[in-house]
Design a protein around this motif. Structure first.
Motif, PDB file in Angstrom:
ATOM      1  N   ILE A  38       0.839  -1.202   0.000  1.00  0.00           N
ATOM      2  CA  ILE A  38       0.000   0.000   0.000  1.00  0.00           C
ATOM      3  C   ILE A  38       0.875   1.252   0.000  1.00  0.00           C
ATOM      4  O   ILE A  38       0.584   2.249  -0.678  1.00  0.00           O
ATOM      5  CB  ILE A  38      -0.946  -0.013   1.219  1.00  0.00           C
ATOM      6  N   GLY A  39       1.974   1.210   0.772  1.00  0.00           N
ATOM      7  CA  GLY A  39       2.883   2.352   0.819  1.00  0.00           C
ATOM      8  C   GLY A  39       3.507   2.647  -0.535  1.00  0.00           C
ATOM      9  O   GLY A  39       3.631   3.807  -0.943  1.00  0.00           O
ATOM     10  N   LYS A  40       3.902   1.579  -1.263  1.00  0.00           N
ATOM     11  CA  LYS A  40       4.480   1.776  -2.586  1.00  0.00           C
ATOM     12  C   LYS A  40       3.462   2.378  -3.558  1.00  0.00           C
ATOM     13  O   LYS A  40       3.783   3.280  -4.339  1.00  0.00           O
ATOM     14  CB  LYS A  40       5.000   0.452  -3.139  1.00  0.00           C
ATOM     15  N   LYS A  41       2.228   1.868  -3.500  1.00  0.00           N
ATOM     16  CA  LYS A  41       1.190   2.408  -4.386  1.00  0.00           C
ATOM     17  C   LYS A  41       0.910   3.881  -4.060  1.00  0.00           C
ATOM     18  O   LYS A  41       0.718   4.695  -4.962  1.00  0.00           O
ATOM     19  CB  LYS A  41      -0.092   1.586  -4.242  1.00  0.00           C
ATOM     20  N   TRP A  42       0.893   4.211  -2.762  1.00  0.00           N
ATOM     21  CA  TRP A  42       0.632   5.585  -2.368  1.00  0.00           C
ATOM     22  C   TRP A  42       1.758   6.517  -2.833  1.00  0.00           C
ATOM     23  O   TRP A  42       1.511   7.641  -3.259  1.00  0.00           O
ATOM     24  CB  TRP A  42       0.470   5.658  -0.861  1.00  0.00           C
ATOM     25  N   LEU A  43       3.002   6.029  -2.770  1.00  0.00           N
ATOM     26  CA  LEU A  43       4.128   6.823  -3.271  1.00  0.00           C
ATOM     27  C   LEU A  43       4.014   7.054  -4.776  1.00  0.00           C
ATOM     28  O   LEU A  43       4.301   8.151  -5.279  1.00  0.00           O
ATOM     29  CB  LEU A  43       5.448   6.122  -2.941  1.00  0.00           C
ATOM     30  N   TRP A  44       3.601   6.015  -5.507  1.00  0.00           N
ATOM     31  CA  TRP A  44       3.414   6.171  -6.949  1.00  0.00           C
ATOM     32  C   TRP A  44       2.311   7.185  -7.252  1.00  0.00           C
ATOM     33  O   TRP A  44       2.421   7.991  -8.178  1.00  0.00           O
ATOM     34  CB  TRP A  44       3.069   4.821  -7.594  1.00  0.00           C
ATOM     35  N   ILE A  45       1.236   7.134  -6.461  1.00  0.00           N
ATOM     36  CA  ILE A  45       0.141   8.095  -6.657  1.00  0.00           C
ATOM     37  C   ILE A  45       0.622   9.514  -6.384  1.00  0.00           C
ATOM     38  O   ILE A  45       0.330  10.451  -7.135  1.00  0.00           O
ATOM     39  CB  ILE A  45      -1.058   7.730  -5.753  1.00  0.00           C
ATOM     40  N   GLN A  46       1.373   9.687  -5.308  1.00  0.00           N
ATOM     41  CA  GLN A  46       1.899  11.011  -4.974  1.00  0.00           C
ATOM     42  C   GLN A  46       2.822  11.537  -6.068  1.00  0.00           C
ATOM     43  O   GLN A  46       2.753  12.708  -6.465  1.00  0.00           O
ATOM     44  CB  GLN A  46       2.638  10.970  -3.634  1.00  0.00           C
ATOM     45  N   ALA A  47       3.706  10.661  -6.557  1.00  0.00           N
ATOM     46  CA  ALA A  47       4.630  11.072  -7.610  1.00  0.00           C
ATOM     47  C   ALA A  47       3.878  11.451  -8.882  1.00  0.00           C
ATOM     48  O   ALA A  47       4.203  12.445  -9.549  1.00  0.00           O
ATOM     49  CB  ALA A  47       5.626   9.950  -7.899  1.00  0.00           C
ATOM     50  N   THR A  48       2.850  10.667  -9.214  1.00  0.00           N
ATOM     51  CA  THR A  48       2.062  10.948 -10.415  1.00  0.00           C
ATOM     52  C   THR A  48       1.339  12.288 -10.299  1.00  0.00           C
ATOM     53  O   THR A  48       1.329  13.089 -11.243  1.00  0.00           O
ATOM     54  CB  THR A  48       1.033   9.819 -10.651  1.00  0.00           C
ATOM     55  N   LEU A  49       0.744  12.537  -9.138  1.00  0.00           N
ATOM     56  CA  LEU A  49       0.047  13.809  -8.934  1.00  0.00           C
ATOM     57  C   LEU A  49       1.017  14.990  -8.973  1.00  0.00           C
ATOM     58  O   LEU A  49       0.689  16.048  -9.513  1.00  0.00           O
ATOM     59  CB  LEU A  49      -0.699  13.786  -7.593  1.00  0.00           C
ATOM     60  N   ALA A  50       2.211  14.801  -8.408  1.00  0.00           N
ATOM     61  CA  ALA A  50       3.201  15.880  -8.401  1.00  0.00           C
ATOM     62  C   ALA A  50       3.651  16.221  -9.820  1.00  0.00           C
ATOM     63  O   ALA A  50       3.711  17.394 -10.212  1.00  0.00           O
ATOM     64  CB  ALA A  50       4.401  15.488  -7.548  1.00  0.00           C
ATOM     65  N   PHE A  51       3.962  15.183 -10.629  1.00  0.00           N
ATOM     66  CA  PHE A  51       4.380  15.420 -12.009  1.00  0.00           C
ATOM     67  C   PHE A  51       3.235  15.994 -12.844  1.00  0.00           C
ATOM     68  O   PHE A  51       3.453  16.833 -13.725  1.00  0.00           O
ATOM     69  CB  PHE A  51       4.897  14.125 -12.636  1.00  0.00           C
ATOM     70  N   ALA A  52       2.011  15.548 -12.563  1.00  0.00           N
ATOM     71  CA  ALA A  52       0.863  16.103 -13.286  1.00  0.00           C
ATOM     72  C   ALA A  52       0.675  17.575 -12.957  1.00  0.00           C
ATOM     73  O   ALA A  52       0.378  18.388 -13.836  1.00  0.00           O
ATOM     74  CB  ALA A  52      -0.400  15.309 -12.937  1.00  0.00           C
ATOM     75  N   PHE A  53       0.866  17.935 -11.690  1.00  0.00           N
ATOM     76  CA  PHE A  53       0.741  19.333 -11.278  1.00  0.00           C
ATOM     77  C   PHE A  53       1.788  20.207 -11.958  1.00  0.00           C
ATOM     78  O   PHE A  53       1.525  21.356 -12.325  1.00  0.00           O
ATOM     79  CB  PHE A  53       0.883  19.431  -9.756  1.00  0.00           C
ATOM     80  N   LEU A  54       2.989  19.652 -12.173  1.00  0.00           N
ATOM     81  CA  LEU A  54       4.075  20.428 -12.767  1.00  0.00           C
ATOM     82  C   LEU A  54       3.963  20.518 -14.288  1.00  0.00           C
ATOM     83  O   LEU A  54       4.206  21.580 -14.874  1.00  0.00           O
ATOM     84  CB  LEU A  54       5.425  19.800 -12.389  1.00  0.00           C
ATOM     85  N   TYR A  55       3.599  19.410 -14.939  1.00  0.00           N
ATOM     86  CA  TYR A  55       3.726  19.341 -16.393  1.00  0.00           C
ATOM     87  C   TYR A  55       2.402  19.379 -17.143  1.00  0.00           C
ATOM     88  O   TYR A  55       2.397  19.598 -18.346  1.00  0.00           O
ATOM     89  CB  TYR A  55       4.491  18.063 -16.785  1.00  0.00           C
ATOM     90  N   LEU A  56       1.289  19.168 -16.458  1.00  0.00           N
ATOM     91  CA  LEU A  56       0.003  19.227 -17.143  1.00  0.00           C
ATOM     92  C   LEU A  56      -0.288  20.621 -17.704  1.00  0.00           C
ATOM     93  O   LEU A  56      -0.765  20.742 -18.840  1.00  0.00           O
ATOM     94  CB  LEU A  56      -1.116  18.764 -16.204  1.00  0.00           C
ATOM     95  N   PRO A  57      -0.012  21.706 -16.967  1.00  0.00           N
ATOM     96  CA  PRO A  57      -0.227  23.039 -17.559  1.00  0.00           C
ATOM     97  C   PRO A  57       0.617  23.274 -18.815  1.00  0.00           C
ATOM     98  O   PRO A  57       0.158  23.924 -19.760  1.00  0.00           O
ATOM     99  CB  PRO A  57       0.178  23.993 -16.428  1.00  0.00           C
ATOM    100  N   ILE A  58       1.846  22.745 -18.824  1.00  0.00           N
ATOM    101  CA  ILE A  58       2.692  22.890 -20.014  1.00  0.00           C
ATOM    102  C   ILE A  58       2.094  22.119 -21.181  1.00  0.00           C
ATOM    103  O   ILE A  58       2.086  22.603 -22.330  1.00  0.00           O
ATOM    104  CB  ILE A  58       4.121  22.402 -19.711  1.00  0.00           C
ATOM    105  N   LEU A  59       1.585  20.926 -20.913  1.00  0.00           N
ATOM    106  CA  LEU A  59       0.960  20.132 -21.966  1.00  0.00           C
ATOM    107  C   LEU A  59      -0.275  20.833 -22.525  1.00  0.00           C
ATOM    108  O   LEU A  59      -0.487  20.860 -23.751  1.00  0.00           O
ATOM    109  CB  LEU A  59       0.584  18.752 -21.416  1.00  0.00           C
ATOM    110  N   ILE A  60      -1.083  21.434 -21.646  1.00  0.00           N
ATOM    111  CA  ILE A  60      -2.266  22.174 -22.100  1.00  0.00           C
ATOM    112  C   ILE A  60      -1.852  23.369 -22.946  1.00  0.00           C
ATOM    113  O   ILE A  60      -2.478  23.676 -23.970  1.00  0.00           O
ATOM    114  CB  ILE A  60      -3.106  22.613 -20.888  1.00  0.00           C
TER     115      ILE A  60
END
Length: 284
Positions: free
Chosen positions: A11-33
């Motif tokens: 569960i901890g590994k999955k939560w870390l992956w979710i956090q990393a995904t959300l962090a990268f989405a927050f940083l790069y999604l506006p650039i993609l848009i």
């Protein structure tokens, strides 16, 4: 290890992956848009009407067709020329000075060495707005003193922007080159001295070829930082020294159209290519 421990770790590994995904989405999604909407047919960024390359064509057309009078093609290319000129000159100066400082710090021990090392880190850790305001106050004070002494009135322009960019670029070049020098075996240089080579010939024949990837990497990094800089340029620029980031900012104040997205996308692509080239040279 019990089953409960294994489940908690999973569960901890999955939560870390979710956090990393959300962090990268927050940083790069506006650039993609931003990139996606640079191909938008509509003049409004909030509405998608279809795919077009007209906004990119308008950047290279002879007549400004960006939807605003102040955003002509000529203005864009003038700003781009200024940015390239500033980036090229500041990169050359910062690379030469930064490499020399790295050699001095890594190969010699002299009074004030720790103070120089501390000063080199200041432009990296200090906010850009602090550097910009400090440079503005410095130039204003120096120009006023020179005018009182000589009667010559100097104004902000391309030279002051170049000096400002050299100020923070030296630190990045020095750190990059010094990291390579720290890995270099001093015995190679000592062997050259034993064979009769002087300091200058040893530098050109031995040291420089070995540290050249890091020198080139630092130069590319400095060029990228100079080309994209806005804050320091904003405080040190004058009439006739408009750069591309400042020009984009001026476009935003009039209207936000996909032309700005197209121009930003091209700047992003150029910066990305330079950064990738820098990283590749640094690994070689």
């Amino acid at each position: 290890m019990t089953k409960l421990d294994l489940r908690v770790r999973a569960i901890g590994k999955k939560w870390l992956w979710i956090q990393a995904t959300l962090a990268f989405a927050f940083l790069y999604l506006p650039i993609l848009i931003l990139i996606i909407y640079s191909f938008n047919t509509s003049k409004f960024n909030s509405i998608w009407r279809g795919f077009t390359l007209d906004w990119y064509r308008s950047l290279f057309s002879d007549v400004g067709t960006l939807g605003m009078a102040s955003s002509s093609s000529a203005g864009i290319w003038t700003a781009l020329n200024n940015s390239l000129l500033i980036a090229t000159i500041s990169t050359l100066l910062a690379t030469v000075l930064g490499t020399a400082i790295a050699l001095a710090l890594e190969r010699f021990h002299f009074p004030g060495r720790k103070a120089v090392e501390t000063l080199l880190f200041l432009p990296i850790i200090m906010p850009e707005i602090t550097i910009g305001i400090s440079l503005l106050v410095f130039f204003t004070l120096v120009f006023r003193i020179l005018e009182n002494l000589t009667g010559i009135r100097l104004n902000l322009g391309l030279p002051t922007v170049i000096i400002g960019h050299v100020t923070f670029n030296i630190s990045f070049v020095t750190i990059t080159v010094r990291a390579r020098l720290a890995e270099l075996d001093p015995i190679l240089e000592q062997a050259a001295f034993d064979l009769g080579a002087n300091e200058w010939r040893t530098f050109w024949r031995i040291t420089l070829p070995l540290i050249w990837p890091s020198v080139f990497s630092g130069a590319l990094l400095a060029f990228t930082l100079s080309l994209d800089d806005f804050v320091v340029t904003f405080f040190t620029t004058g009439v006739g020294s408009m750069t591309l980031p400042l020009f984009v900012y001026g476009m935003i104040k009039f209207a936000v159209t996909p032309a700005i997205n197209a121009l930003s996308t091209l700047m992003l692509l150029a910066s990305l290519l330079l950064v990738l080239s820098s990283l590749r040279m640094k690994k070689s």
